[in-house]
Design an enzyme around this catalytic site. Structure first.
Site, PDB file in Angstrom:
ATOM      1  N   GLU A  35       0.873  -1.175   0.000  1.00 31.54           N
ATOM      2  CA  GLU A  35       0.000   0.000   0.000  1.00 31.54           C
ATOM      3  C   GLU A  35       0.910   1.224   0.000  1.00 31.54           C
ATOM      4  OE1 GLU A  35      -3.392   0.994  -0.105  1.00 31.54           O
ATOM      5  OE2 GLU A  35      -2.379   2.928  -0.018  1.00 31.54           O
ATOM      6  N   THR A  42     -10.015   3.985   0.468  1.00 33.60           N
ATOM      7  CA  THR A  42     -10.904   5.146   0.383  1.00 33.60           C
ATOM      8  C   THR A  42     -11.931   5.130   1.501  1.00 33.60           C
ATOM      9  OG1 THR A  42     -10.644   5.194  -2.012  1.00 33.60           O
ATOM     10  CG2 THR A  42     -12.547   6.337  -1.112  1.00 33.60           C
ATOM     11  N   CYS A  43     -12.542   3.989   1.729  1.00 33.32           N
ATOM     12  CA  CYS A  43     -13.647   3.917   2.701  1.00 33.32           C
ATOM     13  C   CYS A  43     -13.224   4.438   4.068  1.00 33.32           C
ATOM     14  CB  CYS A  43     -14.145   2.477   2.807  1.00 33.32           C
ATOM     15  SG  CYS A  43     -15.382   2.264   4.093  1.00 33.32           S
ATOM     16  N   CYS A  48     -16.314   6.594   3.186  1.00 36.84           N
ATOM     17  CA  CYS A  48     -17.501   6.280   4.004  1.00 36.84           C
ATOM     18  C   CYS A  48     -17.367   6.660   5.480  1.00 36.84           C
ATOM     19  CB  CYS A  48     -17.796   4.786   3.959  1.00 36.84           C
ATOM     20  SG  CYS A  48     -17.378   3.980   2.421  1.00 36.84           S
ATOM     21  N   LYS A  51     -16.761  10.400   6.217  1.00 36.54           N
ATOM     22  CA  LYS A  51     -17.991  11.051   5.739  1.00 36.54           C
ATOM     23  C   LYS A  51     -19.107  10.949   6.778  1.00 36.54           C
ATOM     24  CE  LYS A  51     -20.993   8.788   4.084  1.00 36.54           C
ATOM     25  NZ  LYS A  51     -21.028   8.199   2.765  1.00 36.54           N
ATOM     26  N   TYR A 180     -24.077  10.254  -5.225  1.00 36.92           N
ATOM     27  CA  TYR A 180     -23.929  10.056  -3.778  1.00 36.92           C
ATOM     28  C   TYR A 180     -23.080  11.163  -3.130  1.00 36.92           C
ATOM     29  CZ  TYR A 180     -25.179   4.989  -3.865  1.00 36.92           C
ATOM     30  OH  TYR A 180     -25.796   3.781  -3.968  1.00 36.92           O
ATOM     31  N   ILE A 181     -21.876  11.377  -3.719  1.00 36.13           N
ATOM     32  CA  ILE A 181     -20.908  12.237  -3.036  1.00 36.13           C
ATOM     33  C   ILE A 181     -21.377  13.692  -3.044  1.00 36.13           C
ATOM     34  CG2 ILE A 181     -18.510  13.087  -3.086  1.00 36.13           C
ATOM     35  CD1 ILE A 181     -17.636  10.335  -4.030  1.00 36.13           C
ATOM     36  N   GLU A 184     -24.372  14.012  -0.576  1.00 34.95           N
ATOM     37  CA  GLU A 184     -23.988  13.867   0.835  1.00 34.95           C
ATOM     38  C   GLU A 184     -23.197  15.089   1.309  1.00 34.95           C
ATOM     39  OE1 GLU A 184     -23.900   8.996   1.172  1.00 34.95           O
ATOM     40  OE2 GLU A 184     -21.998  10.033   0.998  1.00 34.95           O
ATOM     41  N   GLY A 265     -18.163  11.420 -10.204  1.00 34.78           N
ATOM     42  CA  GLY A 265     -17.840  10.014 -10.370  1.00 34.78           C
ATOM     43  C   GLY A 265     -16.388   9.733 -10.026  1.00 34.78           C
ATOM     44  N   ASP A 306     -13.263  -1.362  -6.519  1.00 30.91           N
ATOM     45  CA  ASP A 306     -13.533  -0.241  -7.427  1.00 30.91           C
ATOM     46  C   ASP A 306     -12.663  -0.240  -8.680  1.00 30.91           C
ATOM     47  OD1 ASP A 306     -15.314   0.532  -5.526  1.00 30.91           O
ATOM     48  OD2 ASP A 306     -14.413   2.483  -5.107  1.00 30.91           O
ATOM     49  N   THR A 314     -18.074  -0.396  -0.718  1.00 27.16           N
ATOM     50  CA  THR A 314     -17.179  -1.147   0.167  1.00 27.16           C
ATOM     51  C   THR A 314     -17.636  -2.588   0.406  1.00 27.16           C
ATOM     52  OG1 THR A 314     -16.476   0.866   1.232  1.00 27.16           O
ATOM     53  CG2 THR A 314     -16.209  -1.147   2.507  1.00 27.16           C
ATOM     54  N   ALA A 344     -27.438   3.115   0.944  1.00 30.42           N
ATOM     55  CA  ALA A 344     -27.972   4.310   1.594  1.00 30.42           C
ATOM     56  C   ALA A 344     -27.241   5.528   1.083  1.00 30.42           C
ATOM     57  CB  ALA A 344     -27.797   4.212   3.110  1.00 30.42           C
ATOM     58  N   HIS A 439     -44.382  -0.658  17.303  1.00 30.62           N
ATOM     59  CA  HIS A 439     -45.056   0.625  17.497  1.00 30.62           C
ATOM     60  C   HIS A 439     -44.509   1.367  18.707  1.00 30.62           C
ATOM     61  CE1 HIS A 439     -48.316   3.427  17.003  1.00 30.62           C
ATOM     62  NE2 HIS A 439     -48.574   3.333  18.300  1.00 30.62           N
ATOM     63  N   GLU A 444     -42.823   0.956  10.959  1.00 30.27           N
ATOM     64  CA  GLU A 444     -44.031   0.135  11.008  1.00 30.27           C
ATOM     65  C   GLU A 444     -44.907   0.382   9.771  1.00 30.27           C
ATOM     66  OE1 GLU A 444     -47.113   1.172  14.039  1.00 30.27           O
ATOM     67  OE2 GLU A 444     -45.785   2.845  14.505  1.00 30.27           O
TER      68      GLU A 444
HETATM   69  P1  NDP Z   1     -21.933   8.891  -8.850  1.00 34.78           P
HETATM   70  O1  NDP Z   1     -21.722   7.958  -9.969  1.00 34.78           O
HETATM   71  O2  NDP Z   1     -22.875   8.541  -7.769  1.00 34.78           O
HETATM   72  O3  NDP Z   1     -22.375  10.304  -9.409  1.00 34.78           O
HETATM   73  C1  NDP Z   1     -21.624  10.984 -10.361  1.00 34.78           C
HETATM   74  C2  NDP Z   1     -22.388  12.226 -10.720  1.00 34.78           C
HETATM   75  O4  NDP Z   1     -21.624  13.020 -11.600  1.00 34.78           O
HETATM   76  C3  NDP Z   1     -23.692  11.911 -11.428  1.00 34.78           C
HETATM   77  O5  NDP Z   1     -24.655  12.804 -10.983  1.00 34.78           O
HETATM   78  C4  NDP Z   1     -23.336  12.141 -12.895  1.00 34.78           C
HETATM   79  O6  NDP Z   1     -24.430  12.522 -13.673  1.00 34.78           O
HETATM   80  C5  NDP Z   1     -22.376  13.299 -12.769  1.00 34.78           C
HETATM   81  N1  NDP Z   1     -21.434  13.407 -13.875  1.00 34.78           N
HETATM   82  C6  NDP Z   1     -20.596  12.477 -14.330  1.00 34.78           C
HETATM   83  N2  NDP Z   1     -19.855  12.957 -15.336  1.00 34.78           N
HETATM   84  C7  NDP Z   1     -20.225  14.238 -15.514  1.00 34.78           C
HETATM   85  C8  NDP Z   1     -19.835  15.263 -16.400  1.00 34.78           C
HETATM   86  N3  NDP Z   1     -18.896  15.079 -17.321  1.00 34.78           N
HETATM   87  N4  NDP Z   1     -20.440  16.474 -16.296  1.00 34.78           N
HETATM   88  C9  NDP Z   1     -21.402  16.683 -15.389  1.00 34.78           C
HETATM   89  N5  NDP Z   1     -21.819  15.748 -14.521  1.00 34.78           N
HETATM   90  C10 NDP Z   1     -21.239  14.542 -14.576  1.00 34.78           C
HETATM   91  O7  NDP Z   1     -20.465   9.208  -8.316  1.00 34.78           O
HETATM   92  P2  NDP Z   1     -19.935   9.880  -6.999  1.00 34.78           P
HETATM   93  O8  NDP Z   1     -18.704  10.589  -7.423  1.00 34.78           O
HETATM   94  O9  NDP Z   1     -20.993  10.653  -6.310  1.00 34.78           O
HETATM   95  O10 NDP Z   1     -19.582   8.624  -6.126  1.00 34.78           O
HETATM   96  C11 NDP Z   1     -18.723   7.599  -6.654  1.00 34.78           C
HETATM   97  C12 NDP Z   1     -19.181   6.244  -6.185  1.00 34.78           C
HETATM   98  O11 NDP Z   1     -18.850   6.086  -4.831  1.00 34.78           O
HETATM   99  C13 NDP Z   1     -20.686   6.035  -6.270  1.00 34.78           C
HETATM  100  O12 NDP Z   1     -21.056   5.464  -7.492  1.00 34.78           O
HETATM  101  C14 NDP Z   1     -20.976   5.131  -5.126  1.00 34.78           C
HETATM  102  O13 NDP Z   1     -21.030   3.816  -5.588  1.00 34.78           O
HETATM  103  C15 NDP Z   1     -19.826   5.328  -4.175  1.00 34.78           C
HETATM  104  N6  NDP Z   1     -20.285   6.032  -2.973  1.00 34.78           N
HETATM  105  C16 NDP Z   1     -21.189   5.439  -2.158  1.00 34.78           C
HETATM  106  C17 NDP Z   1     -21.644   6.065  -1.041  1.00 34.78           C
HETATM  107  C18 NDP Z   1     -22.645   5.390  -0.170  1.00 34.78           C
HETATM  108  O14 NDP Z   1     -22.807   4.196  -0.285  1.00 34.78           O
HETATM  109  N7  NDP Z   1     -23.343   6.121   0.697  1.00 34.78           N
HETATM  110  C19 NDP Z   1     -21.182   7.408  -0.672  1.00 34.78           C
HETATM  111  C20 NDP Z   1     -20.258   7.962  -1.610  1.00 34.78           C
HETATM  112  C21 NDP Z   1     -19.832   7.293  -2.711  1.00 34.78           C
HETATM  113  P3  NDP Z   1     -25.483  11.451 -14.286  1.00 34.78           P
HETATM  114  O15 NDP Z   1     -26.251  10.920 -13.124  1.00 34.78           O
HETATM  115  O16 NDP Z   1     -26.303  12.300 -15.187  1.00 34.78           O
HETATM  116  O17 NDP Z   1     -24.666  10.419 -14.979  1.00 34.78           O
END
Ligand code: NDP
Length: 462
Positions: A35, A42-43, A48, A51, A180-181, A184, A265, A306, A314, A344, A439, A444
């Site tokens: 590593e 990341t988690c 996670c 966060k 998600y990110i 959140e 993303g 990932d 995760t 979630a 309850h 419920e």
């Molecule tokens: P996501 O895939 O959830 O969201 C990416 C966002 O960026 C989407 O809204 C997407 O739009 C938008 N996007 C992508 N490319 C472009 C672009 N070129 N221009 C404008 N908008 C764009 O990714 P995150 O970065 O939020 O999170 C990464 C991953 O991490 C998630 O997929 C998730 O699996 C994981 N994660 C999980 C969490 C949890 O379990 N609570 C918390 C945080 C992360 P569109 O929807 O239109 O494609």
């Protein structure tokens, strides 16, 4: 003499890599794990776990306000970002220690170095310059935030990596993305008192979620004071002469903020790993291509988590690692099961969900029954808060099977975990109906929605 230095060499000390290394070592295999940064991935280090700690911190504003409705007088309150970051760092260091100890106790050898492949069985450890050989290699290098390099001024923006350790809490932030990110962090920063705007290219945030969850959360966020700009993207970010940043959008808006965060993303972390040298195939996004047993096209090299861009969660990476162990070291070929993954979004309120959204189910089943409840949570009755909880079950009318369960509201992440068991067991709506309510709880409602709110026939609501 053994033909290789190790039976298994793992590159990447995140959730998937650590699990594979630890379990293989505990089975008596000679394991090394490299590593380059910190164990936990990341988690644990910048995802996670920290966060969720920030989510807790950001909820106190509302807790203090709500306390008044329950008879409390709360005095002046203030918030110290640096103290929170330091406390968070202590907890992350503790968890990282646990990851390291787990590896050590299992007998795995920890290598604090970047590692790159030289060929299918050989790894170069950059720190020492040494090369080591292994019978099998696991690539578990995770992902990294998409830097959106095409955006002029992207280098002035932060990603979630930096968001956890900012020197100062910004007064204002613009967050790009609707996943998600972005969602959140918009809630976290708003809760900590930052003037927050989210900008998303689509027509509604959280594109892959049920429409009711998306709209319900959008409404709740706007009511709290988060600005949401839809169907627009940032075109350019520049420094403002007086400090801070100026973001110009495609639709012509100009936003002056302290910080711009990109949450667009995450990309697989495969750059410079030596995959070409080893002959490992990647896809157009740079993800390692694997088969149903997480095996790459090079038969002794596997990839987990990932870096394979299957499902970026995760628990999925950990599950893939356990399937790898079953397949390779227990003679029990096991493919990861991606069906009905509960998940979630730690927004405020949270979304907890498992299974098909109404929209997805409508495309696959001729007739659905939708059970939907929207109500004010009990706690809000004395606080005066106008927030709403939404619960929804998507049911196949023919088989009565519950295809999807979606909750927007407090603790819905906890509910999603348990709903996941019910759906995984194939529970029908009749099983939900026969289940006694607890309850008074919010959940419920999930077992007391006896009459469909509406039906969907051939994709049309009737
Ligand atoms: P996501 O895939 O959830 O969201 C990416 C966002 O960026 C989407 O809204 C997407 O739009 C938008 N996007 C992508 N490319 C472009 C672009 N070129 N221009 C404008 N908008 C764009 O990714 P995150 O970065 O939020 O999170 C990464 C991953 O991490 C998630 O997929 C998730 O699996 C994981 N994660 C999980 C969490 C949890 O379990 N609570 C918390 C945080 C992360 P569109 O929807 O239109 O494609």
């Amino acid at each position: 003499m053994a033909a290789y230095d190790y039976d298994l060499f793992v590159i990447g000390g995140g959730s998937g890599g650590v699990r594979a290394a630890r379990v293989a070592a505990s089975l008596g295999k000679r394991v090394g794990i490299a590593e380059e940064y910190r164990f936990g991935g990341t988690c644990v280090i910048r995802g996670c776990v920290p966060k969720k700690l920030l989510v807790y911190a950001s909820q106190y504003t509302e807790h203090f306000e709500d306390a008044v409705g329950y008879g409390w007088e709360v005095g002046e309150s203030s918030f110290d970002w640096k103290r929170l970051v330091a406390a968070k760092d202590r907890e992350i260091a503790r968890l990282e220690g646990l990851y390291r100890r787990g590896l050590e106790n299992s007998g795995a050898e920890i290598v604090a170095s970047r590692a790159e492949l030289i060929d299918a069985h050989t790894v170069r450890l950059l720190k020492s310059g040494k090369t080591v050989t292994a019978e099998r290699i696991v690539i578990a290098t995770g992902g990294t935030p998409n830097p959106h390099a095409a955006l002029p001024g992207h280098d002035l923006c932060i990603s979630s990596n930096e968001a956890f350790d900012l020197d100062e809490l910004p007064r204002s932030i613009l967050i790009a993305g609707g996943g998600y990110i972005a969602v959140e962090f918009a809630n976290i920063f708003h809760g900590l008192g930052v003037d927050t705007t989210l900008i998303y290219r689509g027509v509604e945030i959280l594109s892959r979620f049920d429409q009711d969850m998306r709209q319900g959360l959008h409404k709740a966020m706007v009511e709290k004071g988060i600005r949401i700009i839809l169907t627009d993207v940032i075109n350019e970010v520049t420094r403002a002469p007086a400090g801070g940043l100026i973001a110009k959008t495609k639709e012509g808006a100009t936003l002056a903020v302290d910080t711009v965060m990109l949450a667009l993303g995450r990309d697989p972390n495969t750059g410079g790993l030596g995959l070409d040298a080893a002959g490992v195939e990647t896809d157009e996004r740079g993800a390692v291509v694997v088969d149903e047993n997480s095996r790459t096209n090079v038969k002794n090299i596997y990839a987990l988590g990932d870096v394979t861009n299957r499902v970026q969660l995760t628990p999925v990476a950990i599950h893939e690692a356990m399937c790898f162990i079953e397949t390779v070291y227990k003679d029990n070929p096991t493919s990861p099961d991606y069906d009905l993954i509960p998940t979630a979004v730690f927004s405020q309120p949270e979304i907890g969900t498992v299974g098909l959204s109404e929209e997805e189910a409508a495309g696959r089943y001729p007739e659905l029954e939708i059970y939907r409840a929207e109500f004010r949570p009990m706690k809000a009755t004395l606080t005066g808060r106008t927030e709403k909880t939404i619960m929804k079950l998507v049911v196949d009318a023919a088989s009565r099977k519950v295809l999807g369960a979606h909750v927007l509201g407090h603790d819905s992440g906890e509910m999603a975990q348990l709903l996941g068991i019910a759906l995984k067991a194939g529970a029908t709506k009749d099983v939900f109906d026969r289940t006694m309510a607890v309850h008074p709880t919010a959940s419920e409602e999930l077992v007391t929605m006896y009459t469909p709110s509406y039906r969907v026939k051939n994709g049309e609501r009737v």
